[in-house]
Structure formats: structure tokens, C-alpha cells
Design a protein around this motif. Structure first.
Motif, PDB file in Angstrom:
ATOM      1  N   ASN A  20       0.536  -0.866  -0.295  1.00 46.07           N
ATOM      2  CA  ASN A  20      -0.470  -0.020   0.020  1.00 46.07           C
ATOM      3  C   ASN A  20       1.097   1.334  -0.351  1.00 46.07           C
ATOM      4  O   ASN A  20       0.763   1.898  -0.214  1.00 46.07           O
ATOM      5  N   GLY A  24       1.165   4.185  -2.823  1.00 48.58           N
ATOM      6  CA  GLY A  24       0.654   5.902  -2.287  1.00 48.58           C
ATOM      7  C   GLY A  24       2.372   6.253  -2.513  1.00 48.58           C
ATOM      8  O   GLY A  24       2.092   8.083  -3.582  1.00 48.58           O
ATOM      9  N   ILE A  56      -3.020   7.648  -1.784  1.00 45.45           N
ATOM     10  CA  ILE A  56      -1.195   8.154  -1.208  1.00 45.45           C
ATOM     11  C   ILE A  56      -1.428   7.696  -0.009  1.00 45.45           C
ATOM     12  O   ILE A  56      -0.078   7.600   0.642  1.00 45.45           O
ATOM     13  N   GLN A  57      -2.129   7.821   1.038  1.00 46.43           N
ATOM     14  CA  GLN A  57      -1.943   8.303   1.264  1.00 46.43           C
ATOM     15  C   GLN A  57      -1.396   6.800   3.110  1.00 46.43           C
ATOM     16  O   GLN A  57      -1.556   6.378   3.633  1.00 46.43           O
ATOM     17  N   GLY A  58      -1.785   5.295   1.187  1.00 42.63           N
ATOM     18  CA  GLY A  58      -1.873   4.104   1.831  1.00 42.63           C
ATOM     19  C   GLY A  58      -3.467   3.609   2.467  1.00 42.63           C
ATOM     20  O   GLY A  58      -3.123   1.999   2.955  1.00 42.63           O
TER      21      GLY A  58
END
Length: 86
Positions: A20, A24, A56-58
Motif C-alpha cells: 500500500n 501511494g 496516496i496515504q496508503g
């Protein structure tokens, strides 16, 4: 430093967290290099800017499979088969 033994579930979760983060980070680099906004990326992928921000933040998000393949391409990642162990 003592060794820490993880369960199989913990190892799998850590692997998914790393993937992830990699996705991201790749998308954030693509955004910066091409000077795009979240909305521009989202419209190219067929998703909202909030979803792009979460990726993007995972964070985990459910997205259509075609969007997923485009996302991997943008992030500079590819899927490949594991080599069979000899």
C-alpha cells in the motif's frame, strides 16, 4: 536487539502495508513529476479526488479493476508471477 517472531497473519498484514505504501509513494511521485492535482488524477482513473488522496496515504479503498491497472501503471509498478522454487 531481540528477534521478534510474527505470526503468518502478521507477516501477511505487514506485506500488504508495504505494498500500500509503495503504491501511494509511486502515485505521489507521478503527481509531483507531472504537476497534476488530485482531481486530474482522479478523472483519469475514474474515481474521486478523495479516493486518490486515500490511496496516496496508503489506506485501503475498493476501486474498479481497470482503474487499478491504470493506477499501477501511473505508480510505475507491475504485477509479475513468482518464480517457481527449485
Amino acid at each position: 536487539m531481540p528477534k521478534v517472531y510474527l505470526t503468518e497473519a502478521q507477516r501477511q498484514e505487514a506485506k500488504l502495508d508495504r505494498q500500500n505504501k509503495m503504491l501511494g509513494d509511486g502515485l505521489a511521485c507521478y503527481k509531483a513529476i507531472n504537476k497534476l492535482t488530485l482531481e486530474q488524477i482522479g478523472s483519469g482513473l475514474g474515481m474521486s479526488k478523495t479516493t486518490v488522496m486515500h490511496i496516496i496515504q496508503g489506506k485501503d479503498k475498493r476501486i474498479p479493476i481497470q482503474s487499478f491497472w491504470k493506477l499501477l501503471e501511473m505508480a510505475g509498478l507491475e504485477v509479475r508471477r513468482k518464480e517457481a522454487a527449485s
